[in-house]
Design a protein around this motif. Structure first.
Motif, PDB file in Angstrom:
ATOM      1  N   GLU A   1       6.714  -6.358  54.416  1.00  0.00           N
ATOM      2  CA  GLU A   1       7.586  -6.765  53.260  1.00  0.00           C
ATOM      3  C   GLU A   1       7.254  -6.850  51.838  1.00  0.00           C
ATOM      4  N   MET A   2       6.115  -6.327  51.372  1.00  0.00           N
ATOM      5  CA  MET A   2       5.787  -6.594  50.016  1.00  0.00           C
ATOM      6  C   MET A   2       6.090  -5.355  49.409  1.00  0.00           C
ATOM      7  N   CYS A   3       6.827  -4.132  49.881  1.00  0.00           N
ATOM      8  CA  CYS A   3       7.261  -3.131  49.389  1.00  0.00           C
ATOM      9  C   CYS A   3       8.930  -3.209  48.861  1.00  0.00           C
ATOM     10  N   TYR A   4       9.069  -2.938  47.691  1.00  0.00           N
ATOM     11  CA  TYR A   4      10.515  -3.109  47.282  1.00  0.00           C
ATOM     12  C   TYR A   4      11.028  -1.725  46.873  1.00  0.00           C
TER      13      TYR A   4
ATOM     14  N   ALA B   1      -3.724  -7.730  38.272  1.00  0.00           N
ATOM     15  CA  ALA B   1      -2.171  -7.570  38.235  1.00  0.00           C
ATOM     16  C   ALA B   1      -1.624  -8.168  39.367  1.00  0.00           C
ATOM     17  N   ASP B   2      -0.161  -8.738  39.032  1.00  0.00           N
ATOM     18  CA  ASP B   2       0.641  -9.329  40.147  1.00  0.00           C
ATOM     19  C   ASP B   2       1.193  -8.504  41.084  1.00  0.00           C
ATOM     20  N   CYS B   3       1.349  -7.311  40.602  1.00  0.00           N
ATOM     21  CA  CYS B   3       2.147  -6.219  41.466  1.00  0.00           C
ATOM     22  C   CYS B   3       1.536  -4.854  40.965  1.00  0.00           C
ATOM     23  N   VAL B   4       2.181  -3.465  41.550  1.00  0.00           N
ATOM     24  CA  VAL B   4       1.986  -2.349  41.528  1.00  0.00           C
ATOM     25  C   VAL B   4       3.096  -1.376  41.340  1.00  0.00           C
ATOM     26  N   VAL B   5       3.249  -0.851  40.299  1.00  0.00           N
ATOM     27  CA  VAL B   5       4.521   0.172  40.577  1.00  0.00           C
ATOM     28  C   VAL B   5       3.694   1.760  40.301  1.00  0.00           C
ATOM     29  N   HIS B   6       4.172   2.253  41.523  1.00  0.00           N
ATOM     30  CA  HIS B   6       3.522   3.753  41.840  1.00  0.00           C
ATOM     31  C   HIS B   6       4.563   4.747  41.346  1.00  0.00           C
TER      32      HIS B   6
ATOM     33  N   GLY C   1       5.485   8.849  41.063  1.00  0.00           N
ATOM     34  CA  GLY C   1       5.045  10.219  41.502  1.00  0.00           C
ATOM     35  C   GLY C   1       5.069  10.456  42.919  1.00  0.00           C
ATOM     36  N   GLN C   2       4.533  11.619  43.462  1.00  0.00           N
ATOM     37  CA  GLN C   2       4.105  11.936  44.691  1.00  0.00           C
ATOM     38  C   GLN C   2       3.519  10.812  45.377  1.00  0.00           C
ATOM     39  N   ALA C   3       3.883  10.520  46.652  1.00  0.00           N
ATOM     40  CA  ALA C   3       3.417   9.314  47.426  1.00  0.00           C
ATOM     41  C   ALA C   3       3.269   9.638  48.927  1.00  0.00           C
ATOM     42  N   CYS C   4       2.355   9.107  49.650  1.00  0.00           N
ATOM     43  CA  CYS C   4       2.200   9.437  51.056  1.00  0.00           C
ATOM     44  C   CYS C   4       2.967   8.413  51.711  1.00  0.00           C
ATOM     45  N   LEU C   5       3.304   7.101  51.254  1.00  0.00           N
ATOM     46  CA  LEU C   5       4.075   6.221  51.612  1.00  0.00           C
ATOM     47  C   LEU C   5       3.200   5.410  52.818  1.00  0.00           C
ATOM     48  N   SER C   6       1.655   5.443  52.836  1.00  0.00           N
ATOM     49  CA  SER C   6       0.958   4.819  53.564  1.00  0.00           C
ATOM     50  C   SER C   6       1.139   3.076  53.398  1.00  0.00           C
ATOM     51  N   PRO C   7       1.209   2.264  54.241  1.00  0.00           N
ATOM     52  CA  PRO C   7       1.295   0.925  54.304  1.00  0.00           C
ATOM     53  C   PRO C   7       0.166   0.425  53.662  1.00  0.00           C
ATOM     54  N   SER C   8       0.369  -0.629  52.640  1.00  0.00           N
ATOM     55  CA  SER C   8      -0.418  -1.321  52.109  1.00  0.00           C
ATOM     56  C   SER C   8      -0.363  -2.782  51.929  1.00  0.00           C
ATOM     57  N   LYS C   9      -1.093  -3.680  51.925  1.00  0.00           N
ATOM     58  CA  LYS C   9      -1.136  -5.058  52.259  1.00  0.00           C
ATOM     59  C   LYS C   9      -1.249  -5.979  51.046  1.00  0.00           C
ATOM     60  N   ARG C  10      -2.146  -5.535  50.071  1.00  0.00           N
ATOM     61  CA  ARG C  10      -2.605  -6.679  49.208  1.00  0.00           C
ATOM     62  C   ARG C  10      -1.622  -7.151  48.175  1.00  0.00           C
ATOM     63  N   LEU C  11      -0.937  -6.178  47.486  1.00  0.00           N
ATOM     64  CA  LEU C  11      -0.155  -6.609  46.583  1.00  0.00           C
ATOM     65  C   LEU C  11       1.379  -6.023  46.469  1.00  0.00           C
ATOM     66  N   PRO C  12       2.389  -6.934  45.922  1.00  0.00           N
ATOM     67  CA  PRO C  12       3.601  -6.433  45.936  1.00  0.00           C
ATOM     68  C   PRO C  12       3.646  -4.987  45.312  1.00  0.00           C
TER      69      PRO C  12
ATOM     70  N   MET D   1       5.980  -1.290  44.416  1.00  0.00           N
ATOM     71  CA  MET D   1       7.458  -0.805  43.989  1.00  0.00           C
ATOM     72  C   MET D   1       7.089   0.898  43.723  1.00  0.00           C
ATOM     73  N   TYR D   2       7.867   1.936  44.540  1.00  0.00           N
ATOM     74  CA  TYR D   2       7.773   3.229  44.230  1.00  0.00           C
ATOM     75  C   TYR D   2       8.792   3.724  43.485  1.00  0.00           C
ATOM     76  N   ILE D   3       8.353   4.544  42.455  1.00  0.00           N
ATOM     77  CA  ILE D   3       9.328   5.300  41.303  1.00  0.00           C
ATOM     78  C   ILE D   3       9.024   6.758  41.748  1.00  0.00           C
ATOM     79  N   PHE D   4      10.020   7.528  42.112  1.00  0.00           N
ATOM     80  CA  PHE D   4       9.648   8.894  42.301  1.00  0.00           C
ATOM     81  C   PHE D   4      10.233   9.657  41.123  1.00  0.00           C
ATOM     82  N   ASP D   5       9.427  10.445  40.495  1.00  0.00           N
ATOM     83  CA  ASP D   5       9.883  11.252  39.474  1.00  0.00           C
ATOM     84  C   ASP D   5      11.031  12.138  39.995  1.00  0.00           C
ATOM     85  N   ARG D   6      12.246  12.294  39.246  1.00  0.00           N
ATOM     86  CA  ARG D   6      13.125  13.286  40.059  1.00  0.00           C
ATOM     87  C   ARG D   6      13.159  14.600  39.425  1.00  0.00           C
ATOM     88  N   ARG D   7      12.638  15.474  40.432  1.00  0.00           N
ATOM     89  CA  ARG D   7      12.364  16.800  40.345  1.00  0.00           C
ATOM     90  C   ARG D   7      13.623  17.343  40.403  1.00  0.00           C
ATOM     91  N   ARG D   8      13.847  18.619  39.619  1.00  0.00           N
ATOM     92  CA  ARG D   8      15.178  19.281  39.241  1.00  0.00           C
ATOM     93  C   ARG D   8      15.243  20.094  40.940  1.00  0.00           C
TER      94      ARG D   8
END
Length: 486
Positions: A185-188, A101-106, A108-119, A121-128
């Motif tokens: 810089e690889m997180c959008y 893969a060229d990138c990862v789209v994550h 749901g729930q995320a700890c937002l820990s820094p990662s280095k290998r791939l570009p 993008m975080y998508i958080f499911d919008r809870r009510r």
């Protein structure tokens, strides 16, 4: 419904099991809930050709529909990553690299820990969340409108925090809101994480993927903390790290607010107990609980050096998601230290045969220069050289005769390095006179030598070769050739 323990083999084969299946999100709501257009813009702007979509278990029911919609719009190849090797809150870059893969789209729930290998993008499911009830609960918990309060939140409620703060800001001038910010810089799609610094007369702080500004002259312990989200790993991580703060929370699932109890003090005492167990340990197992969080190799190397200078032996394990049965296979290990993201490192090891500690707790046990204090560190990056909680080792520690007394056994212990000679550098098991005898070269090998069962033996060349035959059919309660059970 048939009885699961019925003597009738036919009923046992045909019995039904109730499984709760989540309904998929309607197609017209997918884009708003999972921000598909935003994801496609991310792909187009960076010219990606292979994209990995990572889902937690509770969102997998929508994964195929999301992947199909992204493929339809972008005309690229999309892969779905499920059942991650470690915590689903961490980005599984290793699995993404396996499919090229060229990138990862994550999602749901995320700890937002820094990662280095791939570009990334975080998508958080919008809870009510009921914004009106949230603000009402805040006013009840903080009747003093001049109180200094920091607002933290689960990432899945980030979409509603601006509305909450807007309703409170006029009445609470000292209210501080955190923003999501990720290092690198690889997180959008999120703010860039920056080190603590002075900005506009305030102290800018970045912790656990949150960025907030505190008044000059005040520290985090001078603030009350209001957390929006359900009880879980995120809240526990915040409370353990900022254990001098008074916490309160609002649970959007039940629309209720409450002041968090002083249970964190009991948690700290439990953690101090496992530190004492770590001090008594002779053999330490290093559990690799992440391959995606930046600098995990550096903390492993630092831990090895620290543990070695405390006179203990180390072994390293990579076994994915942990459970009691897995760790019970290594009874020669006295204590395990888990390398994981901040939210997953605080493992309750009450049900395990051996304690599981964090890198910080292991350093308290092995580094004489580090003392147990009000500071509690769950982010192992802070323990590395240059980190805000780094404490150098005592260079003469391994040769010191200084001793102390175990608070558990009452026995004397010291930090002196065990100088027992080791006859093999590559393995703890060596051959003597071509027989499988375990050399007593260290504590773990000695333990293995006295085990009644040491695992399966290969016995190469000793097992006769036989022709394959047809095996039994049916289930263990009644194989077909045995006839019906009376």
């Amino acid at each position: 419904m048939a009885d699961a323990f019925s003597d009738n083999s036919e009923n046992a084969i045909r019995r039904q099991v109730d499984v709760q299946v989540k309904s998929t999100t309607p197609l017209e709501k997918l884009n708003d809930f999972y921000q598909i257009n935003k994801t496609c813009d991310f792909i187009f702007q960076n010219h990606f050709e292979k994209v990995a979509l990572q889902f937690p278990d509770d969102l997998l029911h929508d994964s195929t529909a999301i992947a199909a919609e992204i493929e339809r719009i972008t005309q690229i190849k999309v892969f779905i990553l499920g059942d991650t090797s470690y915590g689903s809150c961490c980005v599984d870059e290793v699995a993404a690299e396996h499919v090229g893969a060229d990138c990862v789209v994550h999602y749901g729930q995320a700890c937002l820990s820094p990662s280095k290998r791939l570009p990334l993008m975080y998508i958080f499911d919008r809870r009510r969340i009921d914004v009106a009830k949230c603000t009402s609960a805040f006013r009840e918990l903080y009747p003093d409108t001049q109180a200094d309060v920091l607002v933290l939140y689960d990432v899945r409620y980030a979409h509603a925090i601006d509305d909450v703060v807007a309703m409170l800001h006029d009445d609470y001038p000292n209210l501080v809101t955190s923003q999501l910010a990720v290092e690198g810089e690889m997180c959008y799609g999120l703010n860039k994480r920056e080190p603590d610094q002075e900005q506009d007369g305030n102290q800018l702080c970045c912790h656990f993927g949150r960025r907030f500004s505190l008044k000059t002259g005040l520290s985090i312990k001078d603030y009350g903390v209001f957390y929006v989200g359900q009880e879980g790993a995120s809240l526990r991580n915040f409370m353990m790290t900022w254990n001098r703060c008074a916490f309160s929370s609002f649970d959007p699932a039940t629309s209720t607010g409450r002041a968090e109890s002083v249970g964190v003090n009991r948690m700290l005492m439990k953690r101090y107990y496992v530190i004492e167990r770590a001090k008594d340990a002779k053999v330490v197992g290093i559990l690799v609980g992440t391959l995606g969080v930046a600098n995990y190799l550096s903390i492993i190397q630092q831990l090895k050096e620290t543990i070695h200078k405390a006179g203990k032996k180390t072994y390293m394990f990579a076994m994915g998601k942990l459970n009691v049965a897995k760790l019970a296979n290594f009874m020669e290990i006295d204590v395990f230290v888990l390398i994981a993201c901040p939210e997953n490192s605080l493992l309750d090891s009450g049900g395990f045969y051996r304690p599981v500690v964090t890198p910080f707790e292991m350093e308290v046990a092995c580094n004489r220069n580090r003392e147990w204090s009000e500071e509690y560190v769950t982010d192992f990056g802070h323990l590395l050289p240059g980190g805000q909680s780094h404490v150098p080792l005592d260079e003469g520690q391994e040769h010191s005769d200084q001793t102390d007394v175990s608070l558990i056994t009452g026995a004397l212990r010291n930090y002196k390095l065990d100088t027992e000679p080791v006859t093999s550098h590559s393995s703890s098991v060596v051959l003597r006179k071509q027989t499988l005898t375990v050399a007593n070269t260290n504590s773990a090998a000695s333990f293995l030598a006295h085990r009644s069962w040491r695992g399966l033996e290969q016995k190469l060349g000793e097992t006769p070769v036989v022709k394959a035959v047809e095996g039994r059919k049916g289930i263990a309660i009644a194989y077909e050739e045995e006839g019906a059970v009376p």
